[in-house]
Design a protein around this motif. Structure first.
Motif, PDB file in Angstrom:
ATOM      1  N   PHE A 156      -7.460  -2.512  -3.330  1.00 27.68           N
ATOM      2  CA  PHE A 156      -6.657  -1.064  -3.659  1.00 27.68           C
ATOM      3  C   PHE A 156      -6.018  -1.537  -4.900  1.00 27.68           C
ATOM      4  O   PHE A 156      -5.316  -0.767  -5.761  1.00 27.68           O
ATOM      5  N   SER A 197       0.789  -1.358  -0.077  1.00 29.53           N
ATOM      6  CA  SER A 197       0.017   0.044  -0.164  1.00 29.53           C
ATOM      7  C   SER A 197       0.693   1.294   0.079  1.00 29.53           C
ATOM      8  O   SER A 197       0.252   2.314   0.344  1.00 29.53           O
ATOM      9  N   THR A 215      -1.390   2.194   4.555  1.00 26.41           N
ATOM     10  CA  THR A 215      -0.438   3.194   3.983  1.00 26.41           C
ATOM     11  C   THR A 215       0.404   3.732   5.033  1.00 26.41           C
ATOM     12  O   THR A 215      -0.096   3.943   6.156  1.00 26.41           O
ATOM     13  N   SER A 253      -5.573   2.823   1.103  1.00 21.20           N
ATOM     14  CA  SER A 253      -5.393   1.736   2.236  1.00 21.20           C
ATOM     15  C   SER A 253      -5.451   2.132   3.407  1.00 21.20           C
ATOM     16  O   SER A 253      -4.586   3.039   3.878  1.00 21.20           O
ATOM     17  N   HIS A 312     -12.214   3.265   3.480  1.00 20.07           N
ATOM     18  CA  HIS A 312     -10.943   2.853   2.772  1.00 20.07           C
ATOM     19  C   HIS A 312     -10.985   3.618   1.284  1.00 20.07           C
ATOM     20  O   HIS A 312     -10.782   2.924   0.461  1.00 20.07           O
ATOM     21  N   GLU A 340      -6.426  -6.200   0.586  1.00 20.12           N
ATOM     22  CA  GLU A 340      -5.381  -5.256   0.014  1.00 20.12           C
ATOM     23  C   GLU A 340      -5.474  -5.075  -1.389  1.00 20.12           C
ATOM     24  O   GLU A 340      -5.508  -4.165  -2.234  1.00 20.12           O
TER      25      GLU A 340
END
Length: 1893
Positions: A681, A628, A1007, A1004, A1001, A677
């Protein structure tokens, strides 16, 4: 009328009334009840305002001064003030008040000067007088029983009020001005001549004047003279500007710098002198402290004698050897031949008036009255002003570009900095007085200049500069930065740093905080910089913190890479931790191999099923942060690495390999968080590099069933299930991944099998109906059909699934207008539980009509808007009941129940929405999901039911991704409010949802926040910091980096921004001390020119200075580092080869200067090997060694025509003497035989060379004064060491001593006797001081070495060219004027010589003969000095020793004419009779009220270390003394060191101290009195009374006399007393002991009358000693503070020993003197407390030795007490012993163990034990029948717990001694007696003896 009354009361005798009147007056003024205009007409007011300061108690000083300041703003008031002499009054008052009050007084005087003050002197109606006092923090207040004041009024009738003086808080200053010193016209001429020379245009004249100032003038004049008359200082400061000039003028600036540096050192020494209680006296002015001015008629207590007027004009011969026209006040007048006609008595007879040698009527101060002292005092520089002026003028010189100028200016600034610490308070930033504001402005300007200078040197390090300038700028940058921070630490507490906002300083600190190499080399300084930066600039500090975090992350990166590549087993936990820390700096260095290694480690951690779950979680966190990462290239690389791992593990190439072991490598991805994740993303990343890789990873996993082990696949499916709602958003019929996702909800066989579990498949199929793509919804319908058809009881449920029903399913859940879900969760509910229960009863009752049940359901749906009612409904089973109704509805017969569906679904939706737990459980029930689906089919045309049902299904189907806490660490459910139903943005965007909800979200949750913004990274200091941090971490430290052969090649893999330039590497080489030192040494070894060596030496000096600034003088210093290198080889040629040219000599000066700096810092820790090497080098070839340079051949001396050569040789001589002095100090600590022999040879050889240097002629103007000063300073050091004359093979010790004596007497004769004895001029005082101190040392050497010869006669001086006296000798009369010299240090030293000479009978006789022409003779002179209350303790102490020695020779009982020693001789002028012997002694003591004076001494004893506290016990106070400049003071310390007195009645004061305590002789003057410990007050007994002690008010000054009794002394002692120290009282005790021996009866009566013994014995509390010793055993403070505590303990123990010896003698004379209760009980308590102190651990040798000596005296006293007064004192001894019985027995055991090393202590302890036990035995025989109430000794020995073991040990030790010693041994006899006594009393001892056989 009322106002006049108030004004009158301001002059009332009672302080309370004065204070109350002032407060009332101020209150009325504040509230405008009266005005200042009213007060102007009150004439008495002005007199009372000034009178205020003349009362014994002076409260509210600040308020009264502020009041005056406001009052004089009215011209009539100012006029009246001037009229009564206020200007002079306040000018005289100013030095005697606190520094903060001085600023107010300055304002008052300035205000008075605004008006014409031309009033006639006759208008002054009041006479003023003042005392000269140092202006220190403490207010100067009158002492109890001692009245003084500015107004000449007799206040003796005033009652003494016990009102403590009010204290004022010191603000901006710690110390202001020194006591004023007047000068003679000669001295003034000398100073003005030098000042005018400094202003000359002749460079040569200026140079030589600076040399003269350093070598002569500053040695002679007290340093404060140059502040009091500041023209020379101002000229020197102006010379500093020449540093920027050409034509050699910069050398003049360097001379000025040297002068100012020396002045700073001397000022510090003088400040320490004034703080030293031992040298504290009340007379600091022109007169000698023993002149008739200080010893006034009132103090003597009787009228003047009837001698002819001392002012007679008839010339009289002086003892000094000159004819003078006036008496000098030096005690050299022929006053013995009085007008009474008894001229034949002009021998040792002393008139009983005791004016000798002090009484000459009025002292003449030559031309002093021609000065306007008041005007001069107004123009003097205060210490803070001087310090700040140096800063202002010297700091600009730091930019000259010259290494030497920078170096020497910094050394000056360092000395100035230490002075600043003593002068300026940290409160300067809050003080609002005018002085403080001006001071603050100047300090801010100085700090700004320093900041600019630091920035100047930092910015000039660039590639354009030549290397030599780069080196200079970096060295200067480091040293100036260190100085700046140290100055800040001294002046500015961190918490006040926000008050100082100098932009340049702030920028400099910011640059320093980011300088990595500087921070590593000076970590403590770096911490301070960070602390200041935090207070000064939040923004800069924030950048620094972020950069520091990034630098730490870089360090972790490099450590990680090193650890990863190590072979063998790895610590995975540590690696993961490092990897986690390393992520922060990835954006900066972008070292991509780090990512690969991180991901491989994660893969390895998850492979094993037994792996640590905590470790897996930490590894996963690192992985998620990489996936991320905000930087695209890092994120893309992370995804790529994951894909590579997946390919490796699941690739087709693995088919032939065992499946399980390989595919486990993808387990690290098989976790809901990781898949979430990637799906949420990774797939929606805009950039193709990421989303394509994410797709590839998912495709490999979804299609990898065949290459995965069952465990791995199941793990994947398990991890995938929670993520399916997100993943299905990417379902599509048009791409591969989308199709794979669609297959997840497909049922692949009739048995109902599929990829996912059945319920999950059903949920997935239903969820796809919310897809925005119609094709996907149609596939979802197909997947759903299986579940509908295979549902249990499907044929009994509605609706029947025919074509028309199913055709509408595709868009069933596509609701156009999404609704908003909201419930009420306010704090208070309006509904009641009873209402809900009643409605629920109606809803569930079968007996109630359906319409009513529907109505109840609808009402409950409304009530459930309130979430507080939900709990009640759930408890009642509402959810189960609702599901029953809905099942009834979809039943084929359930049409009746359709009306109930809407309220029931609404109820269920609200309960499900509000409760995640309910939602989770219902979401997993496939029957419920199908039930709701059927309801929606049945009611597809009823918009309300369909909407509610769709929303309810949405809540249940997307439940798993609605929980944010599942996907991110650190997020917990909201316990306080209603949890909002929220979905990831990825879900909201890709589904057609029926509700409007908040999305989460957007980015992420994993991050990482990049610590440094791009703006910060573009800042050069930040990027430089990170670049340096990367290289240092990559190569694991500076050493490894600097050892690289080819850096450029090895750094090719780094980003360009990470590569160091050549300037960066050079900076590292210079900053790193070890490398820099080695480089300098190599440069010297390889040097081919003088210039190269000089440059290297300058750099070395910078490193030593940096050590000084960072307080690394002993441990970790560059001196220590140098010793590990080849420094001997480097320095060797300069020690072995003599200079052959002027250039050689100049270079040798620089080498020696460096060596002196190095050795000065290392002198306390110089290894024996290095010292031996230096000494061998000096002694190897004496004629060609440095020792030989001291004495040049006459031809060389004659050749010194060139001024430059002369100057160089003078400097060379100065550095040589400094080097030899330092070596002498170092040589005292050696212990091995070779080193001792070398050190001894060096001392004697040096002594002989110095003797050769002492080239003497007949008149002083032929002396080379600088050379003479230096030579004498060397002699002071060499003669201070014992046996210095005994190591010569060529000459005998006695011969050397005689030569020394001859030379020194010639010097003293020329410089003192020839100049008129006690001249008031300071000229020649430096020579006098050094010579007298050498003579003192010499007297002890001769005492030790010339035992069999008559050496006293050698000390006599012949008369000088006088025909009538040619046959006679001056004898020792030359000593007497020295006893009354202006300088207390000279007086002390000269009296010390007298004390040493009088230790022999011949010396006493010689002294007496030499004083026979002095009024009062020897006895009168010495007694006057001893009893002079204005005299300092050190001087009086030596006078006491002389008297003690005089009493050793038997004094005749009667007046015997023919006796060689008649003792004192007194003459009665009225009767014409004279007395000698003991009658004369008695008359003498009676007349001078000796015992009353001693009693006053005890009352005024001061137990503190320092007269006033500068609160400067900081690290910086360590480094003060500079290479022997304070030589005289060094050796004076020798005499301050306490020593025990021997048992003989002779004074061993100076001689024994000389031999025993030689070790501190070469120490700095500050070693005993430089730094005031912050908590010094804790070492003073609690029972103290505030009392003025000469140098200012101390918080804790003296202890009260326990027996205040009226004595006739109260009138006599009507002047202020100087401080009395324990050391003086120790000497007095010894004197009293001798008096007791000589006249026992009279002395005993005097003791009783004066209550002396009680006062002496109770003065020092044992608790005080105990506390000090405890602190020494566990030191917490600064080393210097500990040294001062130790010195104090030694003094106190010495005093207690002296008192013990005196009391023992008293017991022998008259036991009744001691056995009084008020004396005995406290005495015994004190004695046993100190005896109980253990000497085993934590005490050094010196302290242990003194403690042992004190024990001997204590045991002897106790034994004598029991012998003489056993029956009376035994109960008291037993009671005192009972408290510390075990400890005392342990102490006796320790003493027995010392039988061989310290037999006196062994004997004393056992004798005490014997007599104590004998008394106990006697008591037991007498008291067998009676029962004793108090514990007896027998009881203590046998029954007290703890004592028993000690008694056993004691018995065993005594038995061992008895067995070991021979029968004739005296020690055995003592032990036998003790053993017999012990066995007779103690059963424990008997038992032990039996067991021992």
């Amino acid at each position: 009328m009322e106002l006049s009354s108030l004004v009158r009361k301001l002059g009332h005798e009672l302080a309370e009334i004065r204070e109350r009147s002032l407060k009332t007056l101020l209150f009325k003024l504040d509230h405008n009840l009266i005005s200042y205009a009213d007060l102007v007409h009150e004439k008495v007011l002005f007199l009372n305002l000034l009178e205020w300061f003349n009362f014994p108690v002076v409260p509210m000083k600040e308020e009264i001064l502020n009041f005056v300041n406001i009052l004089i703003k009215h011209p009539p008031a100012a006029q009246k003030m001037i009229g009564i002499g206020a200007v002079e009054f306040f000018s005289q008052l100013r030095p005697n008040v606190d520094p903060n009050l001085q600023a107010i007084i300055d304002g008052i005087v300035d205000g008075l000067f605004f008006l014409p003050s031309g009033l006639p002197s006759s208008s002054l109606s009041v006479c003023y007088q003042t005392r000269s006092q140092p202006s220190v923090d403490q207010p100067v207040l009158p002492q109890e029983e001692l009245f003084t004041g500015y107004f000449c009024q007799d206040r003796s009738h005033l009652p003494q009020l016990e009102i403590p003086p009010k204290r004022t808080v010191v603000k901006c200053l710690k110390f202001s001005t020194f006591p004023w010193l007047t000068l003679t016209s000669t001295d003034r001429h000398v100073l003005s001549s030098n000042e005018s020379s400094l202003r000359s245009n002749n460079q040569s004249l200026i140079w030589s004047t600076c040399e003269l100032l350093q070598n002569v003038i500053m040695q002679d004049f007290p340093a404060e003279i140059f502040l009091q008359r500041p023209k020379i200082v101002q000229s020197l400061l102006s010379l500093l500007n020449l540093a920027f000039g050409g034509d050699g003028r910069h050398r003049l600036a360097l001379q000025a710098v040297s002068c100012l540096q020396q002045l700073c050192i001397f000022l510090r020494s003088r400040l320490n002198f004034h703080r030293d209680p031992s040298f504290s006296s009340t007379e600091q002015g022109t007169a000698s402290q023993n002149s008739s001015i200080s010893y006034c008629q009132e103090a003597r207590g009787r009228p003047r004698s009837r001698n002819p007027s001392p002012g007679s004009s008839s010339p009289r011969p002086s003892v000094i050897g000159r004819t003078v026209q006036r008496p000098r006040g030096d005690g050299q007048d022929w006053d013995a031949a009085s007008s009474s006609g008894n001229s034949t008595q002009a021998n040792a007879n002393s008139r009983i008036s005791l004016h000798s040698p002090l009484d000459v009527g009025h002292i003449d101060l030559p031309d002093a009255e021609n000065e306007d002292t008041l005007e001069l005092q107004m123009k003097q520089l205060s210490l803070p002003q001087f310090c700040v002026s140096i800063l202002e003028n010297a700091i600009p010189l730091l930019r000259t570009g010259s290494r030497r100028v920078t170096m020497e200016v910094l050394e000056l600034l360092v000395e100035d900095m230490f002075l600043i610490g003593d002068a300026i308070s940290v409160n300067v930033w809050e003080d609002d007085s005018l002085f403080a504001l001006e001071l603050k402005d100047k300090l801010l300007l100085v700090l700004g200049l320093l900041g600019e200078t630091i920035l100047y040197h930092k910015t000039n390090v660039s590639a354009e500069q030549p290397e030599v300038m780069l080196v200079h700028h970096r060295m200067a940058f480091i040293s100036i930065s260190l100085f700046t921070v140290r100055l800040l630490q001294i002046l500015l507490p961190v918490e006040k740093a926000s008050k100082v906002l100098q932009k340049s300083l702030l920028n400099a600190l910011f640059l320093l905080s980011l300088d990595v190499s500087f921070s590593l080399e000076y970590p403590s300084i770096h911490e301070s910089i960070a602390a200041y930066l935090e207070q000064m600039s939040t923004e800069n500090y924030s950048i620094y913190k972020q950069a520091s975090e990034a630098a730490y992350s870089i360090e972790c990166t490099c450590s990680f890479m090193v650890e990863v590549h190590k072979k063998g087993d790895k610590n995975l936990s540590e690696l993961v931790e490092l990897a986690d820390e390393a992520l922060c700096s990835l954006p900066y260095h972008q070292h991509l191999p780090l990512l690969q290694e991180c991901i491989h480690i994660c893969s390895n951690i998850w492979k094993s099923a037994e792996a640590n779950s905590l470790l897996q979680a930490e590894g996963q966190k690192v992985l998620l942060r990489l996936l991320s990462h905000p930087l695209l290239n890092i994120k893309a690389e992370a995804y790529h690495c994951c894909l590579e791992v997946v390919k490796d593990c699941l690739g087709i190439h693995n088919i032939a390999k065992p499946v399980s072991s390989i595919c486990h490598g993808v387990h690290f991805l098989l976790h809901p968080k990781v898949l979430y994740e990637i799906c949420t993303f990774g797939l929606q990343e805009d950039k193709n590099e990421v989303n394509s890789t994410a797709k590839a990873i998912l495709m490999h996993l979804l299609k990898g069933r065949l290459v995965m082990a069952v465990l791995t696949w199941n793990k994947f499916i398990e991890a995938l299930c929670p993520v399916i709602p997100v993943l299905q958003g990417y379902a599509d019929t048009k791409d591969t991944l989308g199709n794979c996702i669609l297959t997840l909800s497909e049922t692949t066989s009739d048995k109902g099998e599929g990829i996912l579990p059945r319920t999950t498949r059903l949920r997935a199929a239903l969820r796809l109906l919310f897809s925005k793509k119609q094709l996907v919804r149609s596939i979802a319908l197909k997947h759903l059909t299986f579940h509908l058809l295979n549902e249990e009881g499907a044929n009994l449920k509605r609706p029947h699934l025919h074509g028309s029903v199913l055709s509408s399913i595709l868009n069933l859940f596509i609701i156009e207008r999404a609704i908003e879900l909201k419930l009420d969760d306010k704090t208070e509910s309006i509904f009641k539980a009873e209402t809900v229960e009643k409605l629920y009863d109606i809803l569930t009752s079968d007996a109630v009509d359906l319409v009513l049940r529907k109505s109840a359901a609808e009402q409950l749906a409304i009530i459930l808007e309130d979430t507080k009612m939900h709990g009640i409904m759930k408890k009642l089973g509402a959810i189960e009941k609702i599901l029953v109704y809905l099942n009834e509805c979809i039943h084929v017969d359930g049409k009746l129940m359709e009306s109930m569906v809407l309220p029931c679904v609404t109820l269920l939706r609200k309960l499900v929405y509000a409760d995640p737990v309910v939602r989770l459980s219902l979401a997993q029930q496939s029957s419920l999901l199908l039930l709701l689906f059927r309801v929606s089919l049945i009611f597809q045309n009823d918009r309300a039911v369909l909407t509610e049902t769709t929303v309810l299904l949405c809540l249940l189907l997307f439940d798993e991704v609605a929980r944010t806490e599942t996907w991110a660490d650190g997020i917990t459910g909201n316990d306080t409010g209603l949890p909002a139903f929220s979905l990831p943005v990825a879900v909201v965007r890709r589904y057609h949802l029926p509700v409007r909800i908040t999305a989460h979200h957007v980015v992420s949750p994993n991050t990482v926040v990049v610590p440094l913004s791009s703006e910060c990274l573009t800042m050069k200091p930040v990027s430089d910091m990170l670049k340096m941090a990367w290289n240092l971490s990559w190569y694991n430290g500076i050493e490894n980096l600097l050892q690289l052969i080819n850096y450029e090649k090895k750094a090719e893999t780094f980003l360009d921004s990470l590569k160091l330039s050549s300037e960066d590497i050079l900076i590292l080489k210079i900053t790193h001390t070890n490398y820099g030192l080695q480089d300098c040494l190599n440069s010297i070894i390889q040097a081919v020119s003088h210039r190269d060596v000089r440059a290297a030496l300058t750099r070395l000096s910078f490193y030593i200075l940096n050590d000084t600034l960072t307080l690394k003088c002993s441990s970790g210093s560059c001196g220590t580092t140098l010793k590990s290198f080849v420094w001997q080889k480097t320095i060797n040629r300069f020690l072995q080869v003599l200079p052959a040219s002027v250039e050689d000599e100049k270079l040798l000066v620089d080498v020696l200067r460096f060596l002196n700096k190095l050795l000065r810092d290392q002198r306390s820790s110089l290894e024996s090997d290095h010292l031996k090497w230096i000494l061998k080098s000096l002694l190897k070839n004496k004629s060609k060694s440095l020792l030989g340079l001291l004495v040049r051949p006459e031809s060389q001396v004659r050749d010194e025509i060139d001024e430059l050569q002369t100057a160089v040789r003078q400097q060379l001589d100065k550095e040589l003497i400094r080097l030899f002095n330092t070596l002498l100090f170092c040589s005292m600590s050696v212990t091995d035989r070779e080193a001792l022999e070398l050190a001894g040879s060096f001392r004697t050889e040096l002594a002989l060379k110095l003797l050769q240097c002492l080239r003497l002629t007949d008149a002083p103007h032929f002396y080379g004064l600088p050379s003479l000063e230096r030579t004498l300073q060397g002699m002071v050091h060499v003669t201070a060491l014992p046996d210095w004359s005994t190591y010569s093979a060529a000459a005998e010790s006695v011969i050397i001593c005689k030569k020394y004596l001859t030379g020194l007497l010639e010097v003293i004769s020329s410089f003192y006797v020839e100049w008129g004895g006690n001249a008031m001029s300071f000229m020649g005082k430096g020579v006098t001081k050094s010579t007298v101190l050498c003579l003192l040392h010499l007297s002890h050497e001769m005492m030790a070495q010339a035992k069999d010869t008559d050496w006293i006669s050698l000390w006599s001086l012949p008369y000088d060219n006088s025909e009538e006296q040619a046959a006679s000798q001056l004898g020792l009369a030359w000593l007497v004027p020295l006893w009354v010299d202006r300088d207390p240090e000279v007086r002390f030293t000269a009296l010390g010589i007298g004390s040493a000479l009088s230790s022999l009978e011949t010396g006493c006789i010689a002294l007496a003969e030499s004083c026979q022409n002095i009024s009062g003779g020897l006895w009168g002179t010495v007694i006057n000095i001893l009893l002079d209350q204005s005299e300092c303790s050190m001087v009086r102490r030596e006078a006491a020793f002389i008297l003690q020695n005089l009493l050793v020779i038997p004094v005749p009982t009667e007046d015997v004419k023919d006796c060689l020693w008649q003792g004192p001789c007194v003459h009665d002028e009225e009767s014409g009779l004279s007395q000698t012997g003991k009658p004369a002694l008695k008359a003498l003591l009676h007349h001078c009220q000796f015992y009353e004076h001693v009693n006053q001494m005890v009352k005024h004893c001061y137990l503190g270390c320092y007269m006033f506290d500068l609160n400067s016990s900081k690290e910086g106070n360590l480094i003060i003394e500079k290479g022997g400049i304070t030589d005289f003071d060094d050796s004076l310390n020798l005499w301050k060191a306490p020593s025990s007195q021997s048992q003989s009645s002779h004074s061993q004061s100076t001689s024994e101290t000389m031999i025993r305590s030689a070790s501190p002789s070469l120490g700095s003057v500050t070693e005993l009195r430089a730094i005031v410990p912050r908590n010094s007050t804790s070492f003073i007994p609690e029972t103290v009374v505030d009392r003025l002690m000469a140098q200012g008010q101390s918080d804790t000054t003296t202890t009260e006399s326990p027996s205040p009794h009226d004595s006739p002394m109260s009138a006599t002692l009507s002047k202020q007393c100087a401080v009395v120290t324990p050391a003086l009282l120790s000497a007095v005790c010894s004197l009293l002991h001798n008096l007791l021996v000589v006249t026992p009866k009279d002395t005993a009566i005097a003791f009783q009358q004066a209550h002396l013994l009680t006062a002496l014995s109770s003065l020092v509390s044992a608790n005080l000693v105990e506390r000090c010793i405890l602190e020494l055993k566990a030191p917490l403070g600064h080393p210097c503070h500990i040294e001062h505590v130790k010195a104090q303990v030694l003094l106190l123990l010495q005093y207690l020993s002296s008192v013990s010896r005196l009391l023992k003698s008293c017991l022998l004379v008259d036991s009744q003197l001691v056995i009084q209760d008020e004396l005995l009980k406290p005495l015994l308590g004190n004695t046993f407390t100190i005896l109980a102190i253990s000497s085993k651990d934590g005490l050094d040798t010196e302290l242990t030795s003194v403690l042992h000596e004190a024990r001997v005296d204590f045991f002897n006293l106790l034994a004598t007490l029991l012998w003489k007064t056993g029956q009376i004192s035994f109960p008291s001894v037993t009671a005192a012993l009972a408290n510390r019985c075990t400890a005392i027995i342990d102490t006796i055991c320790d003493c027995i163990n010392l039988s061989t090393t310290y037999p006196a202590l062994y004997t004393a302890s056992l004798q005490f034990l014997s007599v104590l036990l004998n008394e106990e035995g006697r008591r037991q025989l007498q008291d067998k029948q009676s029962i004793c109430q108090n514990p007896t000794i027998g009881f203590l020995l046998d029954h007290v717990e703890g004592c028993q073991a000690s008694v056993t040990q004691l018995t065993a030790l005594i038995i061992q001694v008895c067995e070991r010693k021979s029968s004739k041994d005296v020690l055995k006899e003592v032990a036998t007696n003790a053993l017999l006594s012990l066995l007779a009393v103690s059963k424990n001892a008997q038992k032990c003896a039996l067991e021992g056989g």
